[in-house]
Design a protein around this motif. Structure first.
Motif, PDB file in Angstrom:
ATOM      1  N   ASP A  13     -20.454  25.298  13.537  1.00  0.00           N
ATOM      2  CA  ASP A  13     -21.563  26.023  12.902  1.00  0.00           C
ATOM      3  C   ASP A  13     -21.633  25.723  11.406  1.00  0.00           C
ATOM      4  O   ASP A  13     -22.723  25.608  10.835  1.00  0.00           O
ATOM      5  CB  ASP A  13     -21.398  27.534  13.123  1.00  0.00           C
ATOM      6  N   LEU A  14     -20.468  25.594  10.769  1.00  0.00           N
ATOM      7  CA  LEU A  14     -20.445  25.253   9.343  1.00  0.00           C
ATOM      8  C   LEU A  14     -21.050  23.866   9.104  1.00  0.00           C
ATOM      9  O   LEU A  14     -21.814  23.663   8.161  1.00  0.00           O
ATOM     10  CB  LEU A  14     -19.010  25.292   8.811  1.00  0.00           C
ATOM     11  N   ILE A  15     -20.703  22.926   9.968  1.00  0.00           N
ATOM     12  CA  ILE A  15     -21.212  21.556   9.822  1.00  0.00           C
ATOM     13  C   ILE A  15     -22.721  21.516  10.037  1.00  0.00           C
ATOM     14  O   ILE A  15     -23.463  20.869   9.278  1.00  0.00           O
ATOM     15  CB  ILE A  15     -20.512  20.619  10.823  1.00  0.00           C
ATOM     16  N   GLU A  16     -23.198  22.227  11.061  1.00  0.00           N
ATOM     17  CA  GLU A  16     -24.614  22.175  11.422  1.00  0.00           C
ATOM     18  C   GLU A  16     -25.475  23.152  10.633  1.00  0.00           C
ATOM     19  O   GLU A  16     -26.701  23.152  10.767  1.00  0.00           O
ATOM     20  CB  GLU A  16     -24.758  22.445  12.923  1.00  0.00           C
ATOM     21  N   PHE A  61     -14.309  16.887  10.415  1.00  0.00           N
ATOM     22  CA  PHE A  61     -15.288  16.386  11.382  1.00  0.00           C
ATOM     23  C   PHE A  61     -16.620  16.046  10.719  1.00  0.00           C
ATOM     24  O   PHE A  61     -17.314  15.120  11.170  1.00  0.00           O
ATOM     25  CB  PHE A  61     -15.495  17.418  12.497  1.00  0.00           C
ATOM     26  N   GLY A  62     -16.975  16.771   9.651  1.00  0.00           N
ATOM     27  CA  GLY A  62     -18.214  16.476   8.951  1.00  0.00           C
ATOM     28  C   GLY A  62     -18.167  15.141   8.224  1.00  0.00           C
ATOM     29  O   GLY A  62     -19.127  14.371   8.245  1.00  0.00           O
ATOM     30  N   LEU A  63     -17.043  14.838   7.588  1.00  0.00           N
ATOM     31  CA  LEU A  63     -16.922  13.596   6.815  1.00  0.00           C
ATOM     32  C   LEU A  63     -16.681  12.381   7.710  1.00  0.00           C
ATOM     33  O   LEU A  63     -17.165  11.291   7.415  1.00  0.00           O
ATOM     34  CB  LEU A  63     -15.781  13.731   5.793  1.00  0.00           C
ATOM     35  N   THR A  64     -15.929  12.577   8.792  1.00  0.00           N
ATOM     36  CA  THR A  64     -15.619  11.433   9.660  1.00  0.00           C
ATOM     37  C   THR A  64     -16.709  11.188  10.700  1.00  0.00           C
ATOM     38  O   THR A  64     -16.827  10.070  11.219  1.00  0.00           O
ATOM     39  CB  THR A  64     -14.286  11.655  10.393  1.00  0.00           C
ATOM     40  N   GLY A  65     -17.476  12.234  11.016  1.00  0.00           N
ATOM     41  CA  GLY A  65     -18.501  12.091  12.042  1.00  0.00           C
ATOM     42  C   GLY A  65     -17.951  12.017  13.452  1.00  0.00           C
ATOM     43  O   GLY A  65     -18.678  11.686  14.405  1.00  0.00           O
ATOM     44  N   LEU A  66     -16.668  12.337  13.626  1.00  0.00           N
ATOM     45  CA  LEU A  66     -16.039  12.288  14.944  1.00  0.00           C
ATOM     46  C   LEU A  66     -16.478  13.480  15.795  1.00  0.00           C
ATOM     47  O   LEU A  66     -16.712  14.572  15.274  1.00  0.00           O
ATOM     48  CB  LEU A  66     -14.520  12.288  14.812  1.00  0.00           C
ATOM     49  N   PRO A  67     -16.579  13.316  17.098  1.00  0.00           N
ATOM     50  CA  PRO A  67     -16.939  14.449  17.962  1.00  0.00           C
ATOM     51  C   PRO A  67     -15.758  15.400  18.137  1.00  0.00           C
ATOM     52  O   PRO A  67     -14.596  14.981  18.051  1.00  0.00           O
ATOM     53  CB  PRO A  67     -17.291  13.767  19.289  1.00  0.00           C
ATOM     54  N   PHE A  93      -9.634  13.711  19.262  1.00  0.00           N
ATOM     55  CA  PHE A  93      -9.910  13.947  17.843  1.00  0.00           C
ATOM     56  C   PHE A  93      -9.629  15.392  17.416  1.00  0.00           C
ATOM     57  O   PHE A  93      -9.270  15.638  16.268  1.00  0.00           O
ATOM     58  CB  PHE A  93     -11.365  13.568  17.537  1.00  0.00           C
ATOM     59  N   VAL A  94      -9.795  16.344  18.363  1.00  0.00           N
ATOM     60  CA  VAL A  94      -9.522  17.747  18.015  1.00  0.00           C
ATOM     61  C   VAL A  94      -8.039  17.976  17.762  1.00  0.00           C
ATOM     62  O   VAL A  94      -7.651  19.047  17.269  1.00  0.00           O
ATOM     63  CB  VAL A  94     -10.006  18.712  19.120  1.00  0.00           C
ATOM     64  N   LYS A  95      -7.205  17.014  18.111  1.00  0.00           N
ATOM     65  CA  LYS A  95      -5.757  17.159  17.930  1.00  0.00           C
ATOM     66  C   LYS A  95      -5.274  16.609  16.592  1.00  0.00           C
ATOM     67  O   LYS A  95      -4.088  16.766  16.267  1.00  0.00           O
ATOM     68  CB  LYS A  95      -5.024  16.442  19.071  1.00  0.00           C
ATOM     69  N   VAL A  96      -6.154  15.998  15.813  1.00  0.00           N
ATOM     70  CA  VAL A  96      -5.729  15.380  14.551  1.00  0.00           C
ATOM     71  C   VAL A  96      -5.235  16.440  13.563  1.00  0.00           C
ATOM     72  O   VAL A  96      -4.150  16.306  12.981  1.00  0.00           O
ATOM     73  CB  VAL A  96      -6.885  14.566  13.929  1.00  0.00           C
ATOM     74  N   ILE A  97      -6.029  17.490  13.351  1.00  0.00           N
ATOM     75  CA  ILE A  97      -5.641  18.523  12.381  1.00  0.00           C
ATOM     76  C   ILE A  97      -4.384  19.271  12.833  1.00  0.00           C
ATOM     77  O   ILE A  97      -3.459  19.465  12.027  1.00  0.00           O
ATOM     78  CB  ILE A  97      -6.806  19.502  12.118  1.00  0.00           C
ATOM     79  N   PRO A  98      -4.270  19.734  14.098  1.00  0.00           N
ATOM     80  CA  PRO A  98      -3.003  20.346  14.527  1.00  0.00           C
ATOM     81  C   PRO A  98      -1.800  19.434  14.323  1.00  0.00           C
ATOM     82  O   PRO A  98      -0.717  19.904  13.948  1.00  0.00           O
ATOM     83  CB  PRO A  98      -3.234  20.639  16.016  1.00  0.00           C
ATOM     84  N   LEU A  99      -1.970  18.125  14.565  1.00  0.00           N
ATOM     85  CA  LEU A  99      -0.862  17.192  14.370  1.00  0.00           C
ATOM     86  C   LEU A  99      -0.484  17.100  12.897  1.00  0.00           C
ATOM     87  O   LEU A  99       0.711  17.140  12.545  1.00  0.00           O
ATOM     88  CB  LEU A  99      -1.242  15.810  14.894  1.00  0.00           C
ATOM     89  N   LEU A 100      -1.489  17.013  12.014  1.00  0.00           N
ATOM     90  CA  LEU A 100      -1.208  16.959  10.574  1.00  0.00           C
ATOM     91  C   LEU A 100      -0.558  18.248  10.093  1.00  0.00           C
ATOM     92  O   LEU A 100       0.373  18.223   9.278  1.00  0.00           O
ATOM     93  CB  LEU A 100      -2.505  16.696   9.807  1.00  0.00           C
ATOM     94  N   VAL A 101      -1.044  19.382  10.581  1.00  0.00           N
ATOM     95  CA  VAL A 101      -0.454  20.678  10.204  1.00  0.00           C
ATOM     96  C   VAL A 101       1.003  20.736  10.640  1.00  0.00           C
ATOM     97  O   VAL A 101       1.881  21.189   9.888  1.00  0.00           O
ATOM     98  CB  VAL A 101      -1.254  21.845  10.828  1.00  0.00           C
ATOM     99  N   MET A 102       1.293  20.259  11.860  1.00  0.00           N
ATOM    100  CA  MET A 102       2.667  20.253  12.357  1.00  0.00           C
ATOM    101  C   MET A 102       3.564  19.383  11.488  1.00  0.00           C
ATOM    102  O   MET A 102       4.692  19.766  11.154  1.00  0.00           O
ATOM    103  CB  MET A 102       2.691  19.763  13.806  1.00  0.00           C
ATOM    104  N   ILE A 103       3.072  18.197  11.113  1.00  0.00           N
ATOM    105  CA  ILE A 103       3.867  17.284  10.281  1.00  0.00           C
ATOM    106  C   ILE A 103       4.161  17.910   8.918  1.00  0.00           C
ATOM    107  O   ILE A 103       5.304  17.879   8.432  1.00  0.00           O
ATOM    108  CB  ILE A 103       3.131  15.935  10.117  1.00  0.00           C
ATOM    109  N   VAL A 104       3.136  18.491   8.291  1.00  0.00           N
ATOM    110  CA  VAL A 104       3.322  19.131   6.975  1.00  0.00           C
ATOM    111  C   VAL A 104       4.267  20.317   7.096  1.00  0.00           C
ATOM    112  O   VAL A 104       5.144  20.527   6.253  1.00  0.00           O
ATOM    113  CB  VAL A 104       1.962  19.562   6.390  1.00  0.00           C
TER     114      VAL A 104
END
Length: 534
Positions: free
Chosen positions: A51-54, A75-81, A86-97
């Motif tokens: 909703d924020l993106i749209e 998702f807004g900057l990369t244009g990925l669905p 792709f929905v796992k990218v942020i959880p993976l980065l959060v886990m690594i950090v």
């Protein structure tokens, strides 16, 4: 027995290191295997980011949090669905950090025994399960770790340039805490007071008074600058917190049945401290599955659930005891140091303030956990504070000797093995459920004309996969077929769907179909869609 304990303690570093690697593997495995709808709130967060993106209207009772902006930016900057993987990218980065911050922090505080708290945090099943999807709690735990790492580094720093760097990071972390989630923002008072005390100790008049015994007449300009920054942090944090609280009716991060003071009764509050309720909360704290979920696990379901729960409670008690004892000792020691400071006989060491901040942040974090209406405990709201518990566990371990070390290490090893089995097993279970429901979602995606789909408790999941308007039915727990029929008509539902897991409609819809009020249009296994006959 003594020989076994001696061998275990001597080889504990190797064993703990191996378990840490397994914990990291389980986290990564869960991230890529667990589907987003496994935990319903994850779908809500993804939809809010969409909703924020749209630029769609946002829910008035739930202002977006920092995590939603992070998702929207990615998702807004990369244009990925917003689909797997792709929905796992942020959880993976959060886990690594999160894992990196935990390692750096515990390595700083406990150079020789950092494996104990690190394994506790990495293997904690709550953090692994919730961190596998787009849940705010895992992100909030990472933000709290960032605050603690910055604060501790500033407290311990003696280099001037490092002090300024870590102080700036501490202020920045305070802002992140306030924007992350209301259930961790409640701890801001303890954090802000702790930062202010250390500011005075390091740079203010109190520092010079304790050092020289004579009052300094001119307050350093650097100290005034820090005070200004401190109050800017307070102003921004408080503004967002108050806005979120008032705008959401205390439900931006806490359901509306939490914190409504006008509905609180002493009976409900006392019920939360009922021994049985406390025992359930204790089990939930360590993520022991509730009886309903445990009954679906073959090995556990074959035995009396109370017996299994009792054995588990004994198994994890050393972890709980060592950490809680450390809390009590730190409070007693802190109170003694504060008394000495007030008598101007001895300054308070910043490290003592650090541990008090940790403890009182946790205590404040318990406020939203108590469900004042049901008189119960909702441990999920405490998940972001589990790393704080790990710090206290690490500090408590330093006080142990001989056999007591063996007992704690054994408890932690067994708890880790339980966590690996629970998180991996639940990941595979939710994946299998997703596979069963996949044909239903594929059918909905291929038939956009199917809209106004009614559901009980599965609205977010269906909306996420179909993109169609989903109608949430408001029905009592044991609703009748006639009540279901009335609700479908009153809500204007055109279709009704039932999924394969924990869907209360699955038993009622075949009965309603026999009356001719609904007609089946899709069925594959346990996944079904019916059309409402008008």
């Amino acid at each position: 027995m003594l020989r076994i304990s001696r061998v275990l303690v001597q080889n504990s570093e190797k064993i703990l290191f191996l378990l840490i690697l397994i914990a990291l593997f389980c986290r990564i495995f869960s991230i890529f295997v667990v589907p987003e709808p496994a935990y319903n709130d994850s779908v809500y967060h993804l939809n809010l980011a969409k909703d924020l993106i749209e630029g769609n209207p946002l829910p008035s009772n739930a202002p977006p949090l920092l995590y939603h902006f992070v998702l929207a930016a990615f998702f807004g900057l990369t244009g990925l669905p917003m689909v797997w993987p792709f929905v796992k990218v942020i959880p993976l980065l959060v886990m690594i950090v999160q894992a990196a911050l935990a390692f750096l922090l515990f390595k700083k505080i406990f150079p020789k025994t950092y494996q104990i708290p690190l394994l506790f945090v990495l293997a904690y099943p709550w953090l692994t399960r919730i961190g596998s999807v787009n849940m705010v709690e895992s992100f909030a735990a990472t933000v709290l770790l960032f605050f603690v790492y910055s604060f501790y580094s500033w407290v311990e720093s003696t280099n001037k340039s490092s002090e300024i760097k870590y102080l700036a990071l501490t202020f920045f972390a305070l802002l992140l805490v306030s924007f992350s989630k209301l259930t961790i923002a409640v701890a801001l008072p303890a954090m802000l007071v702790g930062v202010l005390i250390v500011l005075f100790w390091k740079y203010g008049p109190a520092h010079f008074l304790c050092k020289s015994g004579s009052k300094r007449e001119i307050i350093p300009k650097k100290f005034l600058l820090f005070i200004v920054l401190f109050f800017v942090a307070i102003l921004l944090s408080a503004s967002f917190f108050i806005f979120s609280y008032l705008n959401s009716g205390a439900s931006a991060s806490v359901t509306e049945s939490y914190l409504p003071i006008d509905k609180v009764t002493s009976i409900n509050l006392l019920n939360a401290f009922n021994p049985e309720i406390l025992f359930r909360a204790y089990l939930s704290f360590f993520d022991f599955p509730p009886s309903m979920a445990a009954s679906k696990i073959p090995l556990i379901s074959a035995l009396p659930i109370f017996l299994i729960a009792a054995l588990f409670a004994v198994m994890v008690f050393p972890i709980f005891f060592v950490a809680t004892r450390q809390i009590i000792l730190e409070i007693i020691s802190g109170a003694k140091r504060i008394g000495e400071f007030l008598r101007k006989t001895k300054p308070i060491a910043p490290l003592r303030i650090f541990f008090l901040v940790i403890i009182f942040s946790m205590l404040l974090g318990l406020i939203p956990v108590v469900h004042v209406i049901r008189g119960d405990w909702y441990i999920r709201y405490f998940v972001p504070f589990f790393p704080f518990f790990g710090i206290l566990l690490g500090a408590g371990f330093l006080r142990l000797q001989g056999r007591t070390k063996f007992i704690l290490i054994s408890s932690l090893i067994l708890f880790s093995l339980f966590s690996f089995a629970l998180t991996s097993g639940s990941a595979l279970f939710y994946y299998s459920v997703q596979e069963k429901d996949a044909p239903l979602f594929t059918y909905l995606d291929a038939h956009p004309e199917i809209s106004k789909i009614a559901s009980v408790g599965k609205a977010r999941e269906l909306n996420y996969y179909s993109g169609q308007e989903i109608i949430q039915l408001d029905l009592a727990e044991n609703f009748s077929v006639s009540e279901l029929s009335t609700e479908l008509k009153s809500k204007g539902a055109l279709f009704v769907a039932s999924t394969c897991y924990s869907d209360s409609l699955s038993e009622k819809l075949p009965l309603l179909e026999e009356t001719g009020l609904i007609q089946k249009v899709f069925e594959q296994g346990c996944a079904k869609i019916y059309k409402v006959v008008r």
